[in-house]
Design an enzyme around this catalytic site. Structure first.
Site, PDB file in Angstrom:
ATOM      1  N   SER A 109       0.763  -1.145   0.085  1.00  0.00           N
ATOM      2  CA  SER A 109       0.095   0.025  -0.028  1.00  0.00           C
ATOM      3  C   SER A 109       0.739   1.253   0.084  1.00  0.00           C
ATOM      4  O   SER A 109       1.918   1.353   0.670  1.00  0.00           O
ATOM      5  CB  SER A 109      -0.907  -0.081   1.248  1.00  0.00           C
TER       6      SER A 109
ATOM      7  N   LYS B 147      -4.699  -6.731   3.413  1.00  0.00           N
ATOM      8  CA  LYS B 147      -4.762  -5.563   2.445  1.00  0.00           C
ATOM      9  C   LYS B 147      -6.101  -5.442   1.637  1.00  0.00           C
ATOM     10  O   LYS B 147      -6.393  -4.192   1.543  1.00  0.00           O
ATOM     11  CB  LYS B 147      -3.768  -5.825   1.288  1.00  0.00           C
TER      12      LYS B 147
ATOM     13  N   HIS C 228      -7.719  -3.280   4.568  1.00  0.00           N
ATOM     14  CA  HIS C 228      -7.134  -1.901   4.541  1.00  0.00           C
ATOM     15  C   HIS C 228      -7.821  -1.309   3.523  1.00  0.00           C
ATOM     16  O   HIS C 228      -8.154  -0.153   3.590  1.00  0.00           O
ATOM     17  CB  HIS C 228      -5.518  -2.033   4.162  1.00  0.00           C
ATOM     18  N   ASN C 229      -8.037  -1.974   2.157  1.00  0.00           N
ATOM     19  CA  ASN C 229      -8.673  -0.944   0.964  1.00  0.00           C
ATOM     20  C   ASN C 229     -10.163  -0.722   1.458  1.00  0.00           C
ATOM     21  O   ASN C 229     -10.736   0.213   0.979  1.00  0.00           O
ATOM     22  CB  ASN C 229      -8.406  -1.716  -0.277  1.00  0.00           C
TER      23      ASN C 229
ATOM     24  N   GLU D 280     -10.126   2.269   3.720  1.00  0.00           N
ATOM     25  CA  GLU D 280      -9.689   3.097   2.910  1.00  0.00           C
ATOM     26  C   GLU D 280     -11.033   3.739   2.319  1.00  0.00           C
ATOM     27  O   GLU D 280     -11.202   4.869   2.155  1.00  0.00           O
ATOM     28  CB  GLU D 280      -8.625   3.018   1.950  1.00  0.00           C
TER      29      GLU D 280
END
Length: 631
Positions: free
Chosen positions: A294, A349, A352-353, A356
């Site tokens: 990232s 990940k 995480h996105n 986000e």
């Protein structure tokens, strides 16, 4: 990569060694600086050293070379006059020797021109007499310019002897940026990009052409030559699109790999696909790392947050390299950690996105309400966000939104020229389907995904706005009176987004026995990644598996103080015609989580009424299930 530049005094070892170190991005050491004081005093008086004098010096040099080998290499300028000296310095089979040779008169003239050097010109004959000609390495004539000597030395290292430490497949934005990052940190890199006539030709070579200062890179379009250029066991990073392209690339690689080689998938693959690939590679005695990265283009080039999972032994093979290129937390530690087995690296990940997505949507909702509800100028909104970013609300996304609100093209705000249709690449939707699979409440972050989908129907939205005569209603209340509530509501909305994401990670980790370390995950998300923030720094310190997320220090206080403000802000926005999907879902989710007596009893009664699904009773703690004949 260890390189020793040898030759008698005055041949230009330091000049060439320094130039090689700069071009290869490796530390430089001058052997002269390793002499003990007794040796320097002796040479300053014009007396040559004997073998006994040189023993502590050679041991110190060998120790430095071994230390440098562990950290990626170095360039050493050292006379190494005798074969016995060179043998003591031969700490690695791949050590490269460059021997400088030249005419005595030329060397003499150079030595006479040197100022303030303890090696006197009169000692040259002694060194020449001591010199034992090596039968290996590269013999480089000094009868040319320093630039020509550098080019010749680099050509030797590159074409004849250098095995690259890492290979990167895919020269898109992220692949190219990570490759340059590796090379800059002293890791020799081979670049590979497929050849497609008329579409992709000479792509890897173009990266070299655009970056001539990086002499520790090679470019290939032939996969076998690319693999042959790599040190064994090979370490290969794939930076290509997720999905079928990954499997196709593995199909091409596997027949050419040897047992113990490592392949890394640094793209945004779905974690279940990654688990399948880990198992496949393991059966072939190959190592596979599904690795989240990232930080976007800038992060990849200057320091991303890196999330490798999969084969633990494979991670150890590249832990040093990944640590060099990653961002660093506030204590200077690399923002990379071994996440866990299987597809766990790509899983976190993905989450995480998802967080986000939520963070971006909340900011978009606030920008819209401030500009078209409260009537703020873009500069005013930017100023508000800038003020928030100076305190505990600091975050990368808040920072870039502040910049976006000030960016003009031809004197006009560029933001107002951008089509309001939000794109997405799949990771947010994958998080939503995973949450549904595991029964994890996910409404705030699900709404971030849905909001992008709703934005896609631009023409229909235009038509409906006319059909239903919809327009924003100006807020009559003063901005000054609302600013503290806006700040408080924003802070709480962010807390809710993170709680939802961490809740999904914990549930899946427990279910799959991954034993994810959430303090460490939060730590590597404190820099380099898109969701880095002050809140993440707090989570990295205070997260505890024995403590509910909402009860963490610094979080609990925001839940208590902010929920009324978030509710009022959502009510204000909706009443004035503003869609606030994530913030409204957030307050509904929070109220549902902190409500002791919920409306779910009605649901259970309804289910039992039409489907005899049964229910439990509050007045029976045994957990027995009941059914009522309602008619």
């Amino acid at each position: 990569m260890l390189i020793i530049v040898t030759g008698v005094s005055g041949t230009g070892k330091t000049t060439l060694g320094t130039a090689l170190s700069e071009r290869l991005h490796l530390p430089f050491f001058d052997a002269d600086h390793f002499h003990p004081k007794e040796n320097i005093d002796k040479m300053s008086q014009g007396f040559p050293l004997n073998d006994e004098d040189r023993q502590p010096w050679l041991k110190a040099l060998a120790a430095q070379l071994r230390e440098s080998e562990l950290s990626g290499g170095a360039v050493l300028a050292c006379s190494s006059l005798k074969e016995s000296y060179r043998k003591e310095l031969s700490v690695d089979d791949n050590l490269r020797w460059i021997h400088l040779k030249g005419d005595r008169d030329l060397i003499w003239a150079r030595m006479q021109a040197r100022q303030n050097h303890y090696m006197k010109a009169g000692m040259l004959d002694s060194q020449i007499a001591t010199w034992e000609e090596p039968s290996y390495g590269y013999h480089l004539s000094i009868d040319q310019s320093p630039e020509e000597m550098l080019d010749e030395a680099l050509d030797y290292l590159k074409k004849e002897s250098m095995k690259m430490k890492m290979g990167v497949i895919g020269m898109g934005v992220m692949g190219k940026s990570l490759a340059l990052n590796l090379a800059e940190k002293g890791v020799p890199v081979s670049l590979y990009n497929r050849f497609v006539k008329g579409q992709e030709e000479g792509v890897a070579q173009q990266v070299l052409d655009e970056n001539p200062d990086f002499a520790n890179m090679q470019a290939f379009e032939d996969l076998k030559l690319f693999l042959d250029s790599l040190e064994k066991p090979r370490k290969i990073l794939m930076m290509i699109p997720a999905g079928e392209a990954i499997d196709a690339q593995l199909d091409s690689l596997i027949p050419l790999l040897d047992a113990g080689d490592l392949v890394i998938d640094g793209g945004n693959s779905f974690y279940k696909d990654s688990e399948r690939r880990v198992a496949r590679m393991d059966q072939l005695n190959l190592r596979f790392l599904p690795m989240g990265v990232s930080g976007g283009e800038e992060g990849a080039r200057k320091g991303p947050s890196i999330m490798p999972g999969g084969n633990a032994e494979g991670y150890e093979m590249v832990a040093d390299f990944l640590g060099r290129i990653s961002a660093k937390d506030k204590e200077g530690r690399p923002c990379v950690t071994y996440v866990g087995p299987g597809g766990s690296g790509h899983f976190i990940k993905m989450v995480h996105n998802s967080i986000e997505y939520g963070e971006m949507q909340v900011l978009a909702e606030l920008v819209h309400l401030l500009r078209f509800g409260f009537g703020c100028s873009p500069e005013q909104v930017s100023g508000i966000f800038s003020d928030w970013g100076k305190g505990e609300l600091k975050s990368y996304l808040l920072e870039i939104t502040t910049d976006i609100l000030l960016f003009k093209e031809d004197g006009e705000l560029l933001l107002d020229k951008i089509l309001d249709q939000a794109g997405q690449k799949g990771t947010g939707a994958w998080s939503l389907t995973t949450a549904l699979e595991y029964g994890v409440p996910y409404s705030p972050l699900a709404e971030a995904v849905n909001a992008r989908g709703v934005s896609g129907g631009k023409e229909l939205r235009r038509a409906f706005s006319k059909t239903f005569e919809h327009s924003f209603i100006p807020v009559q209340a003063s901005l000054e009176s609302w600013l503290p509530k806006l700040k408080s509501a924003y802070a709480l909305a962010r807390v809710i987004n993170h709680e939802v994401g961490f809740g999904l990670m914990k549930t899946v980790s427990d279910s799959k026995n991954w034993n994810l370390n959430f303090n460490e995950i939060a730590r590597i998300w404190t820099n380099g990644c898109i969701i880095r923030s002050g809140l993440m720094e707090n989570i990295s310190v205070h997260y505890s598996p024995s403590l509910e997320f909402f009860e963490m220090p610094g979080v609990k206080e925001q839940v208590i103080s902010g929920r009324k403000d978030l509710a009022e802000l959502v009510g204000l926005g909706i009443a004035h015609g503003f869609a606030m999907p994530v913030m409204s879902a957030g307050i509904n989710y929070l109220l549902g989580r902190i409500t002791a007596e919920s409306s779910a009893s009605v649901i259970q009664a309804q289910r039992d009424y039409f489907g005899a699904h049964t229910y439990q009773r509050k007045d029976d703690p045994s957990g027995k299930f009941y059914h009522t004949k309602w008619t």
